[in-house]
Design an enzyme around this catalytic site. Structure first.
Site, PDB file in Angstrom:
ATOM      1  N   HIS A 171      42.040  13.169  68.267  1.00 48.32           N
ATOM      2  CA  HIS A 171      41.542  13.889  69.392  1.00 48.32           C
ATOM      3  C   HIS A 171      42.801  14.186  70.199  1.00 48.32           C
ATOM      4  CE1 HIS A 171      40.002  16.031  73.048  1.00 48.32           C
ATOM      5  NE2 HIS A 171      40.322  15.048  73.651  1.00 48.32           N
ATOM      6  N   GLU A 178      50.154  31.031  55.594  1.00 43.15           N
ATOM      7  CA  GLU A 178      50.509  30.086  54.583  1.00 43.15           C
ATOM      8  C   GLU A 178      49.829  28.625  54.925  1.00 43.15           C
ATOM      9  OE1 GLU A 178      51.794  28.305  51.196  1.00 43.15           O
ATOM     10  OE2 GLU A 178      51.386  30.251  51.729  1.00 43.15           O
ATOM     11  N   HIS A 237      40.306  22.479  76.859  1.00 43.90           N
ATOM     12  CA  HIS A 237      40.574  21.197  76.812  1.00 43.90           C
ATOM     13  C   HIS A 237      41.456  20.759  75.434  1.00 43.90           C
ATOM     14  CE1 HIS A 237      37.944  17.129  76.689  1.00 43.90           C
ATOM     15  NE2 HIS A 237      39.371  16.792  76.066  1.00 43.90           N
ATOM     16  N   ASP A 271      30.164  54.582  66.148  1.00 40.61           N
ATOM     17  CA  ASP A 271      30.601  54.422  64.853  1.00 40.61           C
ATOM     18  C   ASP A 271      30.730  53.002  64.653  1.00 40.61           C
ATOM     19  OD1 ASP A 271      31.436  54.939  61.992  1.00 40.61           O
ATOM     20  OD2 ASP A 271      33.374  55.023  62.331  1.00 40.61           O
ATOM     21  N   SER A 280      26.159  55.347  61.422  1.00 41.45           N
ATOM     22  CA  SER A 280      27.236  55.069  60.706  1.00 41.45           C
ATOM     23  C   SER A 280      26.989  55.557  59.261  1.00 41.45           C
ATOM     24  CB  SER A 280      27.464  53.352  60.537  1.00 41.45           C
ATOM     25  OG  SER A 280      28.312  53.014  59.284  1.00 41.45           O
ATOM     26  N   SER A 281      28.047  55.462  58.218  1.00 46.19           N
ATOM     27  CA  SER A 281      27.780  55.895  56.762  1.00 46.19           C
ATOM     28  C   SER A 281      27.042  54.751  56.427  1.00 46.19           C
ATOM     29  CB  SER A 281      29.170  56.083  56.191  1.00 46.19           C
ATOM     30  OG  SER A 281      30.100  55.082  56.331  1.00 46.19           O
ATOM     31  N   ASP A 297      36.611  56.654  64.631  1.00 46.35           N
ATOM     32  CA  ASP A 297      38.028  56.606  64.412  1.00 46.35           C
ATOM     33  C   ASP A 297      38.444  57.623  63.395  1.00 46.35           C
ATOM     34  OD1 ASP A 297      36.624  55.178  62.437  1.00 46.35           O
ATOM     35  OD2 ASP A 297      38.199  54.799  61.332  1.00 46.35           O
TER      36      ASP A 297
END
Length: 691
Positions: A261, A288, A338, A459, A583-584, A643
């Site tokens: 901790h 990475e 914390h 959308d 939406s599509s 968009d």
């Protein structure tokens, strides 16, 4: 001292019969030549090892020399004084630093031996693993002696002394890293257990002790019931407030042998990346150092749970337990404002992972300062072999298309058109570079709710959710799990699904690339062919939907939403603004995504107001008029946010107030669009009551 009063230079050399390694040039180092140290084993370990400056070979050589001198009747002592700069001191060399004994690590050869053969960390096991014990394909394990077995079996007193000292050494290391200042933080290590046919011994750091000044005598030993087996020798100490949390990890993660901790500043700041402080997870990908936290690789999506802080640490136990259950692939839990709890199947693994988590959190915080989201797949800079192949296929398709353009450029992002009257799935577009759109330029009037409207039509991709979520998460999930999913299907389901997929292929144009591929008449081959060519068809959509539903239910899939979306929904709910989705992606797919987001089920905010392309193409103005009619409002009373430029123009032509959403990775906007339409970079920009 010579008769002339000047100091006599006397060199210190090894006895004639001491082991030699060939003639060496004159040396100017401090002290005598050192000899190699024997490898450490339980047999040659001594409780006063740290008080010795020599080892067995050196001692034998020294005794042999003394014996030979006594035999020859030569009891005279060599003069051991030196001139300045040529030996250990101007006075007599201390007895323990005789020529055949090791000056360690004060000389060059001593340091050479130290860093050649001797590890700096105190240890009680035979070796260690960087990630795990070989339980998964992502584990990296030492090829030699990686069992991690005790080297002190049968000597429980020495084992306890060693582990206590190690806890103190770790606490000192974490203090120097800035993780355990002000007596904060702590470490617990347990040893033994069923694999060694003996009870666990749990060692825990005390509370309120300067971590840089801890010693082994400060450490408690407990059993797995939390009872004190051996109190610290230092009086008046009490157990760490973290002790109940050590046991939550040990009991919930049986392989864990160490819990750390810390009050790392990077960990604390990572919990504040969401300004609303409501997020229960931080997502990090394409870094990475993800390889260092266990169970993840470079392109994995790491999800670190966040729990809210409490007045005292013991009150965090239930929250910690729930977080471990919900995110079993993560070996750490953040505590808001914390710090962090991290664990591993050895103390080395726990330490390495704690360091890797800290690196990732520091990166996430700095990326936020650069305007980058650590949880979004990068637009470029990462080699993707499949995308390179896809680009080549796209070029071939473009060259073979009816437009006869012969262009070698990859196709640009374009609106997917329904085939055969079927509502397409999500667009699944790749993220692109739109940095220029993210820079605020001309001022435009952004409509706000509830002042300008009480109906908001949104959308999904590129507005509420990352543009690449479908392409980089949902579609790969289908391909990754396709074979195992098909294996579990009943014969009847396989027969029905295959028939639907064959119908999808038959409905394609004769010159379609999938028909030219002539895939085998199997579910797996047809699905791969259709998805590889980005075909949207009924049978494929049905199978994808079932697999996504299974993935969401198991917790393997978690719907992505931007951090500003939920606060915006809360604002709209508080101000009686209707939020609708267009939406599509099919309505079923929309509901699945919003039911299983990283912030939980948010479908209640929409009240069932979902629309897909069954209401019409998103590029046609009539579709938006149809939706307005279904909502019982006039088009001009609706704010539509998307968009895609084609959708924005269609909504405006229908009479709606259209707003462009700019998110990282969205398709770049034309200069005309940026001039004609208001732009928002956060949905919270739509919230307000100002005149």
């Amino acid at each position: 001292m010579s008769s002339s009063g000047s100091k006599k230079r006397v060199s210190i050399s090894a006895p004639a019969n001491a082991p030699t390694r060939g003639k060496a040039p004159p040396r100017r180092s401090m002290g005598p030549r050192q000899q190699s140290l024997p490898a450490f084993t339980p047999d040659n370990y001594s409780s006063d090892e740290d008080d010795k400056f020599f080892h067995e070979d050196d001692q034998n050589a020294f005794l042999a020399t003394a014996k030979q001198k006594k035999k020859n009747g030569d009891d005279t002592q060599e003069e051991t004084t030196t001139a300045p700069g040529s030996g250990w001191t101007n006075g007599q060399v201390p007895p323990q630093f005789t020529p055949t004994m090791t000056l360690h690590p004060y000389t060059r050869s001593g340091r050479l031996m130290l860093y050649s053969h001797h590890r700096r960390w105190i240890n009680f096991q035979s070796s260690w693993s960087r990630i795990g014990k070989g339980s998964t394909e992502l584990d990296a394990v030492h090829k030699e002696s990686s069992s991690g077995k005790s080297i002190m079996t049968g000597c429980l007193i020495e084992e306890g002394k060693t582990v206590r000292a190690l806890v103190s050494q770790l606490c000192e290391r974490f203090y120097k890293a800035g993780w355990a200042t002000g007596t904060g933080g702590g470490v617990s290590i347990r040893v033994g257990g069923p694999t060694e046919n003996r009870p666990y011994r749990v060692f825990v750091a005390p509370s309120g002790v300067q971590k840089e000044d801890m010693v082994g005598d400060d450490v408690f030993e407990l059993d797995m019931e939390g009872k004190v087996v051996a109190p610290p020798k230092t009086p008046m100490l009490r157990q760490s407030a973290c002790t109940p949390l050590w046991y939550v990890v040990y009991k919930r993660v049986p392989s864990a042998m160490c819990v750390i901790h810390t009050h790392s500043m990077n960990a604390q700041l990572a919990t504040l990346l969401d300004p609303t402080e409501k997020s229960d997870v931080i997502r990090i990908t394409h870094l990475e150092m993800l390889k260092g936290v266990g169970n993840h690789s470079y392109d994995s999506v790491l999800e670190v749970p966040i729990i809210d802080n409490r007045p005292s640490e013991d009150l965090l136990a239930d929250q910690l337990d729930a977080a471990i259950l919900k995110y079993p692939n993560c070996n750490a839990v953040l505590v808001r404002r914390h710090g962090i709890y991290a664990w591993g199947d050895s103390w080395e693994q726990a330490k390495a992972q704690c360091e890797s988590f800290d690196y990732l959190f520091e990166t996430a915080v700095k990326m936020k300062g650069m305007g980058l989201d650590c949880g979004v797949v990068p637009v470029s800079g990462t080699y993707r072999e499949d995308e390179e192949k896809k680009e080549e296929e796209d070029v071939e398709m473009m060259n073979g298309s009816s437009n006869g353009s012969g262009s070698n450029s990859p196709p640009k992002k374009r609106q997917k058109v329904a085939q055969g009257g079927v509502a397409p799935a999500f667009n699944g577009s790749s993220a692109t570079n739109n940095d220029a759109d993210l820079i605020c330029s001309d001022k435009t009037d952004v409509p706000i709710v509830p002042r300008d409207s009480k109906v908001l039509l949104l959308d999904i991709e590129g507005t509420t959710t990352s543009i690449s979520f479908v392409k980089d998460v949902l579609f790969p999930f289908v391909l990754k799990n396709l074979e195992s999913y098909v294996d579990k299907m009943t014969d009847e389901d396989k027969k029905t699904t295959l028939a639907e997929l064959i119908a999808d292929v038959d409905a394609l144009d004769a010159n379609h690339v999938v028909k030219k591929m002539n895939p085998k008449q199997t579910i797996i081959d047809i699905v791969k062919a259709l998805m590889g060519s980005d075909v949207k068809a009924t049978g494929l959509k049905s199978l994808q939907g079932k697999m996504w539903k299974s993935g969401y239910a198991s917790g393997e899939l978690v719907g992505h939403i931007y951090s500003d979306f939920l606060p915006m929904l809360d604002w709209c709910k508080a101000h009686d603004v209707k939020v609708c989705i267009y939406s599509s992606g099919s309505i079923g797919a929309q509901k699945l995504l919003f039911k299983h987001t990283e912030k939980g089920d948010i479908t209640e905010y929409f009240g069932g107001r979902h629309f897909d392309t069954t209401s019409g193409s998103k590029k046609e103005a009539a579709s938006y008029q149809t939706i307005a009619s279904a909502l019982g409002v006039k088009p001009e009373d609706v704010i539509f946010v998307s968009d895609l430029e084609a959708e924005i123009y269609a909504a405006r032509d229908a009479g709606m107030r259209a707003v462009v959403s700019v998110r990282p990775g969205n398709a770049p906007l034309s200069a005309e669009t940026k001039k004609e339409f208001p732009i928002v970079r956060s949905l919270l920009q739509l919230c307000g009551n100002a005149d």
